[in-house]
Design a protein around this motif. Structure first.
Motif, short mmCIF file in Angstrom:
data_model
loop_
_atom_site.label_atom_id
_atom_site.label_comp_id
_atom_site.label_asym_id
_atom_site.label_seq_id
_atom_site.Cartn_x
_atom_site.Cartn_y
_atom_site.Cartn_z
N CYS A 1 -26.58 -42.34 66.96
CA CYS A 1 -25.97 -42.09 65.65
C CYS A 1 -26.09 -43.36 64.81
O CYS A 1 -26.65 -44.36 65.26
N CYS B 1 -23.55 -45.21 63.56
CA CYS B 1 -22.44 -46.17 63.67
C CYS B 1 -22.99 -47.52 64.12
O CYS B 1 -24.01 -47.58 64.81
N CYS C 1 -20.87 -39.73 68.22
CA CYS C 1 -20.38 -40.55 69.33
C CYS C 1 -18.97 -40.15 69.75
O CYS C 1 -18.46 -40.64 70.76
N LYS D 1 -25.88 -47.58 66.87
CA LYS D 1 -25.70 -47.05 68.22
C LYS D 1 -26.95 -46.28 68.65
O LYS D 1 -27.89 -46.10 67.86
N THR E 1 -16.72 -44.82 64.58
CA THR E 1 -17.10 -43.57 65.26
C THR E 1 -17.59 -42.54 64.25
O THR E 1 -17.39 -42.69 63.05
N CYS E 2 -18.22 -41.49 64.79
CA CYS E 2 -18.68 -40.38 63.96
C CYS E 2 -18.72 -39.14 64.86
O CYS E 2 -18.49 -39.25 66.06
ZN ZN Z 1 -21.30 -42.59 65.83
#
Ligand code: ZN
Ligand code: MN
Length: 437
Positions: free
Chosen positions: A24, A26, A43, A21, A39-40
């Motif tokens: 990040c 991901c 995000c 992304k 996700t993290c």
């Molecule tokens: Zn993320």
């Protein structure tokens, strides 16, 4: 009654196919994943999480800008664009406001030029799903790199819009920066539509004092429909002496109509300010030039080369170059074909799908040779016979030049006789016409 003219500008969002992304680690490819598994903290917009820009995404944006003839800003930055919506966890989108990566480009199609205002990089939002239990939100898409391309209001009909968008999609696919697949939502279209009274011989065309934005359309056909619907709707309002509301509208695919969503925000409503967590981007000219030197041959350049160097009919060159894989397949066949097969003959076989194209170029050639019961034309031989027919029939040539067009068929007949029927009369006709020009 007034005669109205459409005034259309476009905003196009393209998701980049980077590995991760934009801010990040991901995966950028969220397609088909279980909701909220990709996700993290970054995000999801959790407190304290810091964004780190993706270099590849920035490069892809520069490449798109270059391919669209833009100037690349050597100093560029990210800004926060604030608005409240459930798919935007931070309450703002990291986007670019007054210093986008690329500005002032143009795309030429035929004899028309469509100006590109800007190309900038931002993050995609999450996705809402409306179900029986209520509205659900999936953040898998949150933070996918998104390029926004904005044009000037240079379009006055829906056909030009469609042609432009098709060209744009082809360019983006050639660059390899996105699959630009509208079914998957990786290319999304938003026309800004208004009408102005048409006045002949006007020196300077003023933009109307309102515009209607139709959001998130996912096919070229629907863009065309939305524009045609807005033309009728806005015309009715204007003819009553009123001004259409400046607003954002949605498009109902089943009914083919647009519907009001919300009154359009002005830039100041978004409270833009520079993103404090990401330093400004400063590019060296050398770096920008290097990216430019890596630019592949673009679709329009390919068409021109096919016509000039390979002697392919323009219309066929256009068809062959719409899909880069087809163009490359065609070029690979040309590399190994023998001289008896003309470039145009190969082009015809691919376009008319006379021979399957999911086989190797070598197999393709083999099949073509096996299929041709008639010996492939010897181009040089044919040219000699045509020359001969012209020089040995001066009277017929004279008559043709003085306007008796049907004499042409006599000459075609002479050539056919000489070739013992082993040639295409239409080709001969065209060649003789060309010779006598
Ligand atoms: Zn993320
Ligand atoms: Mn945007």
């Amino acid at each position: 009654m007034n005669n109205y003219e459409l005034v259309i500008g476009l905003e196009i969002h393209v998701e980049l196919n980077t590995k991760s992304k934009i801010f990040c680690q991901c995966e950028a490819n969220y397609f088909g994943k279980e909701p909220n598994t990709n996700t993290c903290p970054v995000c999801l917009g959790l407190p304290g999480a810091l964004p780190v820009p993706n270099k590849k995404a920035i490069e892809s944006t520069i490449k798109i800008g270059q391919a669209l003839g833009c100037n690349i800003n050597l100093v560029s930055k990210f800004d926060r664009k604030h608005y409240f919506y459930a798919d935007l966890p931070k309450g703002y989108q990291i986007s670019q406001y007054d210093e986008p990566i690329a500005i002032k480009g143009a795309v030429k199609i035929g004899n028309k030029t469509f100006r590109i205002t800007r190309v900038h990089l931002e993050e995609d939002t999450g996705k809402l799903a409306h179900s029986e239990v209520g509205t659900l939100v999936d953040f898998n898409r949150s933070g996918v790199p998104l390029v926004e391309i904005v044009t000037e209001a240079d379009f006055n009909n829906s056909d030009d819009v469609k042609e432009f968008l098709e060209e744009l999609r082809t360019i983006i696919r050639y660059l390899g920066v996105s699959d630009a697949d509208m079914d998957k939502g990786s290319m999304r279209l938003e026309p800004n539509i208004s009408l102005r009274v048409k006045r002949e011989g006007e020196r300077e065309k003023k933009l109307p004092n309102y515009k209607v934005e139709v959001k998130n359309i996912n096919s070229f056909k629907f863009v065309k429909k939305a524009i045609e619907y807005e033309l009728i709707r806005q015309k009715e309002i204007l003819e009553k002496g009123e001004t259409p509301v400046q607003e954002t509208r949605g498009f109902n695919e089943n009914k083919g109509i647009t519907f009001s969503q919300r009154v359009k925000e002005e830039a100041h409503d978004y409270r833009y300010f520079p993103e404090p967590d990401i330093p400004p981007m400063i590019f060296e000219q050398k770096y920008v030039d290097k990216l430019k030197s890596e630019m592949p041959e673009l679709p329009q350049e390919k068409v021109a080369r096919y016509v000039q160097d390979l002697k392919i009919k323009e219309q066929d060159a256009f068809i062959l170059t719409r899909d880069l894989r087809v163009a490359q397949y065609f070029e690979n066949i040309l590399k190994i074909k023998n001289s008896e097969l003309s470039n145009q003959a190969i082009a015809n076989l691919i376009i008319n799908k006379k021979v399957a194209t999911d086989i190797s170029p070598q197999e393709f050639i083999k099949i073509v040779q096996a299929q041709s019961t008639i010996k492939p034309q010897d181009e040089a031989g044919l040219a000699r016979v045509i020359d001969n027919a012209i020089t040995s029939n001066p009277k017929a040539v004279e008559e043709y030049k003085s306007g008796k067009e049907n004499v042409l068929m006599f000459l075609v007949g002479q050539v056919m006789k000489e070739m013992k029927g082993q040639a295409d009369p239409q080709t001969i006709k065209n060649k003789i016409q060309e010779e006598l020009k």
